[in-house]
Design a protein around this motif. Structure first.
Motif, PDB file in Angstrom:
ATOM      1  N   ARG A  47     -10.969   0.090  -3.190  1.00 25.73           N
ATOM      2  CA  ARG A  47     -12.732   1.023  -2.386  1.00 25.73           C
ATOM      3  C   ARG A  47     -13.740   0.862  -1.492  1.00 25.73           C
ATOM      4  N   GLN A  48     -13.902  -0.239  -1.169  1.00 23.84           N
ATOM      5  CA  GLN A  48     -14.743  -0.594   0.724  1.00 23.84           C
ATOM      6  C   GLN A  48     -14.013   0.364   1.421  1.00 23.84           C
ATOM      7  N   GLU A  49     -12.509   0.841   1.416  1.00 26.32           N
ATOM      8  CA  GLU A  49     -12.024   1.263   2.232  1.00 26.32           C
ATOM      9  C   GLU A  49     -11.810   3.011   2.270  1.00 26.32           C
ATOM     10  N   GLN A  50     -12.513   3.372   0.946  1.00 24.32           N
ATOM     11  CA  GLN A  50     -12.066   4.280   0.040  1.00 24.32           C
ATOM     12  C   GLN A  50     -10.877   5.053  -0.099  1.00 24.32           C
ATOM     13  N   ALA A  51      -9.829   4.848   0.091  1.00 28.10           N
ATOM     14  CA  ALA A  51      -8.571   4.737  -0.537  1.00 28.10           C
ATOM     15  C   ALA A  51      -8.190   5.434  -1.510  1.00 28.10           C
ATOM     16  N   VAL A  52      -7.513   6.898  -1.544  1.00 28.28           N
ATOM     17  CA  VAL A  52      -7.102   7.296  -1.678  1.00 28.28           C
ATOM     18  C   VAL A  52      -5.686   8.004  -2.525  1.00 28.28           C
ATOM     19  N   ALA A  53      -4.540   7.287  -3.187  1.00 27.99           N
ATOM     20  CA  ALA A  53      -3.581   6.654  -3.348  1.00 27.99           C
ATOM     21  C   ALA A  53      -3.095   8.530  -3.468  1.00 27.99           C
ATOM     22  N   ARG A  54      -2.258   8.576  -2.718  1.00 22.37           N
ATOM     23  CA  ARG A  54      -0.422  10.038  -2.722  1.00 22.37           C
ATOM     24  C   ARG A  54       0.202  10.037  -3.728  1.00 22.37           C
ATOM     25  N   CYS A  55      -0.293   9.632  -5.220  1.00 21.73           N
ATOM     26  CA  CYS A  55      -0.002   9.159  -6.642  1.00 21.73           C
ATOM     27  C   CYS A  55      -0.461   8.956  -7.458  1.00 21.73           C
ATOM     28  N   GLU A  56       0.325   9.092  -8.827  1.00 18.05           N
ATOM     29  CA  GLU A  56      -0.653   8.184  -9.567  1.00 18.05           C
ATOM     30  C   GLU A  56      -0.304   7.608  -9.854  1.00 18.05           C
ATOM     31  N   ARG A  57      -1.350   6.515  -9.427  1.00 17.55           N
ATOM     32  CA  ARG A  57      -0.904   4.721  -9.058  1.00 17.55           C
ATOM     33  C   ARG A  57      -1.575   3.637 -10.195  1.00 17.55           C
ATOM     34  N   THR A  58      -0.994   3.223 -11.080  1.00 23.36           N
ATOM     35  CA  THR A  58      -1.072   2.062 -12.182  1.00 23.36           C
ATOM     36  C   THR A  58      -1.239   0.700 -11.930  1.00 23.36           C
ATOM     37  N   THR A  59      -1.850  -0.386 -12.448  1.00 21.23           N
ATOM     38  CA  THR A  59      -2.134  -1.015 -11.493  1.00 21.23           C
ATOM     39  C   THR A  59      -1.595  -1.745 -13.497  1.00 21.23           C
ATOM     40  N   VAL A  60      -1.003  -2.871 -13.235  1.00 25.34           N
ATOM     41  CA  VAL A  60      -0.766  -3.937 -14.650  1.00 25.34           C
ATOM     42  C   VAL A  60      -0.327  -4.972 -14.760  1.00 25.34           C
TER      43      VAL A  60
ATOM     44  N   SER B  57       1.126  -1.636   0.278  1.00 20.93           N
ATOM     45  CA  SER B  57      -0.463  -0.307  -0.113  1.00 20.93           C
ATOM     46  C   SER B  57       0.956   0.959   0.037  1.00 20.93           C
ATOM     47  N   ARG B  58       2.358   1.149  -0.340  1.00 23.01           N
ATOM     48  CA  ARG B  58       2.718   2.577  -0.721  1.00 23.01           C
ATOM     49  C   ARG B  58       2.564   3.492  -1.047  1.00 23.01           C
ATOM     50  N   ALA B  59       1.930   3.593  -2.447  1.00 21.55           N
ATOM     51  CA  ALA B  59       1.120   4.303  -3.329  1.00 21.55           C
ATOM     52  C   ALA B  59       0.152   4.948  -1.833  1.00 21.55           C
ATOM     53  N   TYR B  60      -0.675   4.677  -0.706  1.00 24.61           N
ATOM     54  CA  TYR B  60      -1.042   5.337  -0.357  1.00 24.61           C
ATOM     55  C   TYR B  60      -0.921   5.224   0.976  1.00 24.61           C
ATOM     56  N   ARG B  61      -0.027   5.471   1.260  1.00 18.35           N
ATOM     57  CA  ARG B  61       0.390   5.269   3.010  1.00 18.35           C
ATOM     58  C   ARG B  61       2.031   6.033   2.930  1.00 18.35           C
ATOM     59  N   LEU B  62       2.974   6.630   2.067  1.00 18.78           N
ATOM     60  CA  LEU B  62       3.872   6.929   1.677  1.00 18.78           C
ATOM     61  C   LEU B  62       3.889   8.572   1.213  1.00 18.78           C
ATOM     62  N   ASP B  63       4.494   9.568   1.426  1.00 20.96           N
ATOM     63  CA  ASP B  63       4.122  10.887   0.658  1.00 20.96           C
ATOM     64  C   ASP B  63       5.023  11.267  -0.542  1.00 20.96           C
ATOM     65  N   TRP B  64       5.039  10.632  -1.410  1.00 20.14           N
ATOM     66  CA  TRP B  64       5.250  11.132  -2.559  1.00 20.14           C
ATOM     67  C   TRP B  64       5.896  12.821  -2.888  1.00 20.14           C
ATOM     68  N   PRO B  65       6.774  13.132  -3.829  1.00 26.29           N
ATOM     69  CA  PRO B  65       6.895  14.074  -4.200  1.00 26.29           C
ATOM     70  C   PRO B  65       5.888  14.207  -5.537  1.00 26.29           C
ATOM     71  N   GLU B  66       5.081  15.631  -6.218  1.00 29.30           N
ATOM     72  CA  GLU B  66       4.604  15.908  -6.731  1.00 29.30           C
ATOM     73  C   GLU B  66       4.989  15.474  -8.275  1.00 29.30           C
ATOM     74  N   GLY B  67       4.288  14.555  -8.937  1.00 23.40           N
ATOM     75  CA  GLY B  67       4.406  14.243 -10.137  1.00 23.40           C
ATOM     76  C   GLY B  67       4.887  13.183 -10.328  1.00 23.40           C
ATOM     77  N   THR B  68       5.142  11.990  -9.306  1.00 22.53           N
ATOM     78  CA  THR B  68       4.855  10.346  -9.050  1.00 22.53           C
ATOM     79  C   THR B  68       4.461   9.847  -9.653  1.00 22.53           C
ATOM     80  N   ARG B  69       4.557   8.442 -10.759  1.00 25.94           N
ATOM     81  CA  ARG B  69       4.094   7.628 -11.442  1.00 25.94           C
ATOM     82  C   ARG B  69       4.288   6.669 -10.704  1.00 25.94           C
ATOM     83  N   LEU B  70       3.495   5.623 -10.299  1.00 32.42           N
ATOM     84  CA  LEU B  70       4.039   4.388  -9.686  1.00 32.42           C
ATOM     85  C   LEU B  70       2.974   2.984 -10.026  1.00 32.42           C
ATOM     86  N   PHE B  71       3.712   1.926 -10.500  1.00 35.17           N
ATOM     87  CA  PHE B  71       2.964   0.658 -11.123  1.00 35.17           C
ATOM     88  C   PHE B  71       2.915  -0.189 -10.556  1.00 35.17           C
ATOM     89  N   GLU B  72       1.784  -0.595  -9.699  1.00 38.41           N
ATOM     90  CA  GLU B  72       2.101  -2.247  -9.608  1.00 38.41           C
ATOM     91  C   GLU B  72       1.312  -3.857 -10.670  1.00 38.41           C
TER      92      GLU B  72
END
Length: 282
Positions: A133-146, A103-118
């Motif tokens: 979705r159930q937790e209504q979690a909001v990513a702190r960076c641009e998160r993309t699943t692959v 869950s690093r996309a959601y719990r770490l403080d990312w610099p602006e413009g960071t893109r994270l691919f899972e």
């Protein structure tokens, strides 16, 4: 049908990711936690591991479980720090290979413009997204699943998702390589290298020498240890140099001491090369 009803329950290798989430949830509840992972408990609960009591077993099995849990806590902190250092150096692309319940996309403080691919297979990613979705979690960076199997052409899938191999990337392979046979490990490193611009960083966790003998030989069928197949090479720094990386190896013991969680028991054998790896692409 609700997300809870739709979820496919964990099985096989990816089920271990839910077990890792349980360890992170327990660490999060400590007053002196080395990290906070507020989503870990939700992942563990959705996978049927929270609340739960340790499985029955003898004292030796209990000690092994504690050792594995401790290693998960230390490696999580180690890789969190590595990503923080990578971002401080200007890296704005992150790839988590075999992402599981990370869950690093959601719990770490990312610099602006960071893109994270899972990168992971579709089933665990779908399971994970239903919890998010159930937790209504909001990513702190641009998160993309692959959604792709790492035994397939994952670099092509990653490129199609928007990864730029001409820009530096921070790669994380946490708790992954131990499940891959040696030829698959070599192929993975070759593919990572081909997608890594100068300035890229990499964090790896490797099975320590003798880990298969100590943990996997008599492991319960279906447990994480029963699926372990590889250990670190005799000289991981030299090995990674052959793949184009300038690496530093740390032992679990030295990192634990640095984080204020020293291992008080003497090593069972002479300390070998470390299984926590940070590496730089020049």
């Amino acid at each position: 049908m609700t997300d809870e009803q739709q979820r496919e329950q964990p099985s096989g290798v990816w089920a271990t990711a839910v077990g890792v989430a349980r360890v992170r949830a327990l660490e999060t509840e400590r007053e002196d936690a080395l990290f906070r992972d507020p989503l870990a408990r939700a992942f563990a609960a959705a996978g049927g591991l929270w609340p739960s009591s340790p499985p029955p077993g003898d004292e030796a099995a209990h000690r092994r479980r504690l050792a594995v849990s401790f290693s998960i806590v230390i490696r999580t902190k180690f890789l969190d720090d590595l990503l923080e250092q990578a971002c401080a150096s200007g890296v704005r692309q992150v790839v988590l290979l075999g992402a599981g319940m990370d869950s690093r996309a959601y719990r770490l403080d990312w610099p602006e413009g960071t893109r994270l691919f899972e990168v992971d297979t579709a089933v665990p990613l779908d399971f994970k997204d239903s919890v998010l979705r159930q937790e209504q979690a909001v990513a702190r960076c641009e998160r993309t699943t692959v959604a792709v199997d790492l035994r397939e052409d994952w670099p092509a899938a990653l490129a199609a998702a928007g990864h730029d191999p001409t820009a530096p990337t921070a790669w994380i392979a946490e708790g992954l390589l131990i499940y891959l046979p040696q030829d698959a490990v070599e192929l993975l490193l070759t593919r990572i290298g081909a997608q890594s611009a100068p300035g890229s960083r990499m964090g790896l966790t490797l099975g320590s020498r003798g880990v298969l003998e100590r943990f996997a030989a008599d492991a319960v069928p279906g447990s994480a240890a029963s699926m372990w197949v590889s250990e670190m090479p005799d000289d991981p720094v030299h090995w990674l140099a052959g793949h184009g990386w300038e690496a530093t190896a740390h032992t679990l013991r030295d990192r634990a001491a640095a984080y204020g969680r020293p291992i008080t028991t003497p090593p069972q054998r002479e300390e070998g090369p470390g299984g926590l790896i940070s590496a730089l692409r020049r």
